[in-house]
Design an enzyme around this catalytic site. Structure first.
Site, mmCIF file in Angstrom:
data_model
loop_
_atom_site.group_PDB
_atom_site.id
_atom_site.type_symbol
_atom_site.label_atom_id
_atom_site.label_comp_id
_atom_site.label_asym_id
_atom_site.label_seq_id
_atom_site.Cartn_x
_atom_site.Cartn_y
_atom_site.Cartn_z
ATOM 1 C CG HIS A 1 -1.784 1.247 1.292
ATOM 2 N ND1 HIS A 1 -2.733 1.525 0.333
ATOM 3 C CD2 HIS A 1 -1.813 2.290 2.155
ATOM 4 C CE1 HIS A 1 -3.323 2.666 0.624
ATOM 5 N NE2 HIS A 1 -2.779 3.161 1.726
ATOM 6 C CB SER A 2 0.985 4.281 0.271
ATOM 7 O OG SER A 2 1.357 5.626 0.101
ATOM 8 C CG MET A 3 7.378 3.730 0.525
ATOM 9 S SD MET A 3 8.347 4.203 1.979
ATOM 10 C CE MET A 3 8.058 2.774 3.032
#
Length: 252
Positions: free
Chosen positions: A95-97
């Site tokens: 998720h995300s990074m």
């Protein structure tokens, strides 16, 4: 049986061991996040799918270790830690990074001739969809403001001076890693990529997320959910169902 090599890795958290699981899901946290973010996912998918959560240095049980300021280094070290767990098919989820770290780890596994079953990227634009961002260069107040904008972190955590002093260096280092990341051209992944996105995510548009299709030579799909950057907190059951069905379709 689980080997001693598996048990010794500080990089891998295993909340609900499942010796009978046919496949494993390896989860990579967002900037400022920790392995425990995925504890509910592990509880929901066990025993059919064993969930492993990556623990980056500098947080929780690794809080005394130096932080890592590079997506590439995080991917290098996480890939090394994953190898003993590859006795069963691995799906990588970030998720995300964490989506970038999972993607780079998948590239390393593919280069070794052992690509994952699939890669699931959440809340992140494609590696070639670049934006100029400088959150890691802001003062502490600026970083706290960004975290509040995205949600997902209890704002009370930043009101406690001791907790704030622990969190901010980790968050700053993670933002440095993701904001200085630059895609290194190379072969597309030979495994499917599934992109998940909140339809109101301020850091990744549907068009930018659709760019992940360029990074797989296999199937690509994009699923959107109502919400912002942390849509998955509000729609946990639906996200887990999507992940379970995706892995099942790849494992059949």
């Amino acid at each position: 049986m689980t080997s001693s090599v598996q048990e010794k890795s500080a990089w891998i958290q295993r909340f609900h061991p499942s010796e009978d699981a046919r496949t494993r899901l390896v989860c990579f946290p967002h900037a400022g996040g920790a392995a425990t973010f995925f504890h509910p996912v592990s509880a929901a998918l066990t025993p059919d799918i064993e969930v492993l959560a990556v623990q980056y240095p500098g947080r929780q049980d690794r809080r005394t270790e130096p932080v890592v300021r590079s997506v590439e280094e995080l991917a290098d070290r996480a890939t090394e830690a994953m190898r003993p767990w590859a006795d069963r098919p691995l799906t990588l989820f970030g998720h995300s990074m964490g989506a970038l770290v999972a993607f780079e780890a998948a590239r390393r596994l593919a280069d070794e001739g052992a690509p994952p079953l699939s890669v699931i990227v959440s809340g992140r634009r494609s590696p070639t969809s670049h934006r100029d961002e400088n959150v890691h260069r802001r003062d502490d107040r600026g970083i706290v403001s960004e975290m509040a904008r995205l949600g997902g972190t209890d704002p009370r955590a930043f009101e406690d001076p001791e907790l704030r002093a622990l969190l901010l260096p980790v968050i700053r280092a993670d933002y440095e890693a993701v904001e200085t990341y630059r895609y290194r051209p190379g072969p597309a992944l030979p495994c499917p990529v599934l992109a998940l996105l909140g339809d109101a995510d301020p850091v990744a548009s549907v068009e930018e997320a659709h760019g992940w299709t360029e990074h797989t030579s296999a199937e690509f799909a994009l699923h959107t959910f109502p919400g912002g950057h942390f849509y998955l907190n509000d729609h946990a059951a639906a996200v887990i169902t999507t992940v379970r069905e995706h892995i099942a379709s790849r494992s059949a």
